[in-house]
Every structure is written in C-alpha cells, then in structure tokens.
Design a protein around this motif. Structure first.
Motif: not given
Length: 250
Positions: A116, A113, A26
């Motif tokens: 975020l 992913q 991430f």
C-alpha cells in the motif's frame, strides 16, 4: 485444524477486529509520507538521488517496525493478563507454535503495509522511482519484522498494562526513528550519531530498503543488512526467552 493454524487464525482475527487500530496501522505511515513528500517535493540530496527515495524507504521501515513491535507486544500482554497463555500452556501446544503464528500474521501485515505504501509513493505527486531490484526488499522486510517482533515480545513480557506497553514501545520507536534517519537522510546526521545508529535495527532496515529501491549497494550490502536484522532478532529473541511469562501469577 492444527494448533499452528488455529493460533494463526486467532491472531489474524484479533488483529483485524479492532478497525481503528487497523486503520492507523496503515494510515499513520502515509501521513508522514504526505507531509515529507510534499514538503520536499522535487528536491534531491547529495548524489542526485531524489529526496522521496530517501524518505519513503525510511518511513516505510519505521511503519513496518512499529506495527511488528506494537502488535505482538499488546497481544502478549493481553493474552497473559487474561490467562489465555496459561490455558495454552496446559495444552500440548509448544511455545514456538504460539510465536510462529504471531510471526506469520506480522509478516502478512508488514507486506500489506509495504504494498500500500509503495503504491501511494509511486503516484506522480510523490514521484518515487523503483529500480529493477525492488523484489530484494522481501527478505529485508521478513528479517525486519522478525527483529521488531522479537523486541515486541520483550516489551510484552515486561509490561502488564496497555499503558505500559505504549509507553515502553514509544520510548523505543520514536528516538530510533530520528537516530536511524527514517525521516531524513542519515548522511545529514552528525558523524558520531551515524556511527551509533548501526547499533539500532531500524538503521539496517532503512539502509537496506533505501539501497534496494534505488538500485544501489549490491547483494553484499543487502546480505549485511539482512545479517544485522537477523542478529537483532536472535538477540532480542534470547532476551524474550528469559523474560517470557505464561501468566502474571508467576
């Protein structure tokens, strides 16, 4: 508990157990977002579109593709090396169930992913602008994960060590990132490279996400990008079916 549920749970636990890998899955794309987002802050490209609206979808595409390729490739190599796949082979569990569990986890990681990354890119310091068509990014992400997961299965079938997986995967993903325009607008590339880039799955994911997040292209363009990713998923899926091994002993 069904075989699919058990394998999906096992794949999920294996994915989150290594916290260092989870962190960089991430964080790595966010590093590129910070570098390029701040370096070209306030700049725009031809057509008036803010630079961040090019680089954010590109880096996101690369990050999602990277995770979808590396994760299954390492897992397949480890499961085969440790004879876990051979044990599964001796059960009634079919191969599609094994692969389906990995796909479910890969899609979940890719969506996490995307959420975020987009949330960070929307911060005022970066200034990403989302159009009302942003939900259309969902099918692109699903097809993109499928294409890169299929590539990961090929890599995981060919490599017998973690070092080999990393070497092959990096040789695939790093050049593809530059040739597909993930780190800068593809329009700035030489014409012949722009043409050749359509032979790469990352180009379709990058192009589709850039258009969707900016509200450009329409459904026809989206369908072509999804179709291109689906074609790569089928192509590499067929290759992985020919290269797949249940054990290193065979």
């Amino acid at each position: 508990m069904t075989a699919y549920t058990a394998l999906t749970r096992a794949a999920y636990l294996a994915s989150v157990r290594d916290r260092t890998t989870v962190f960089f899955t991430f964080a790595f794309p966010l590093v590129f977002l910070v570098v390029f987002g701040l370096l070209f802050r306030g700049q725009s490209v031809d057509g008036g579109l803010a630079y961040i609206n090019y680089v954010a979808p590109g880096v996101l595409s690369w990050g999602v593709g990277n995770a979808a390729l590396f994760g299954p490739a390492f897992a397949l190599m480890h499961w085969r090396r440790d004879d876990i796949l051979r044990l599964v082979w001796r059960t009634p569990t079919p191969l599609p169930t094994v692969l389906g569990s990995r796909f479910a986890v890969a899609v979940a990681v890719g969506l996490a992913q995307a959420v975020l990354f987009t949330a960070v890119a929307l911060l005022p310091m970066f200034g990403l602008h989302l159009s009302s068509s942003w939900p259309l990014a969902l099918p692109l992400l699903v097809f993109g994960v499928a294409a890169f997961l299929a590539m990961g299965l090929v890599v995981g079938s060919l490599a017998d060590t973690p070092e080999a997986v990393a070497a092959i995967a990096n040789c695939v993903m790093v050049p593809m990132a530059f040739l597909s325009g993930s780190f800068y607008p593809a329009d700035l590339l030489p014409g012949w490279i722009q043409t050749m880039s359509w032979l790469l799955p990352l180009r379709y994911l990058d192009h589709g996400l850039t258009n969707v997040l900016a509200g450009r292209g329409g459904l026809g363009s989206l369908a072509l990008d999804c179709g291109g990713l689906a074609a790569f998923a089928v192509l590499f899926g067929l290759i992985s079916a020919r290269t797949f091994r249940w054990s290193n002993r065979t």
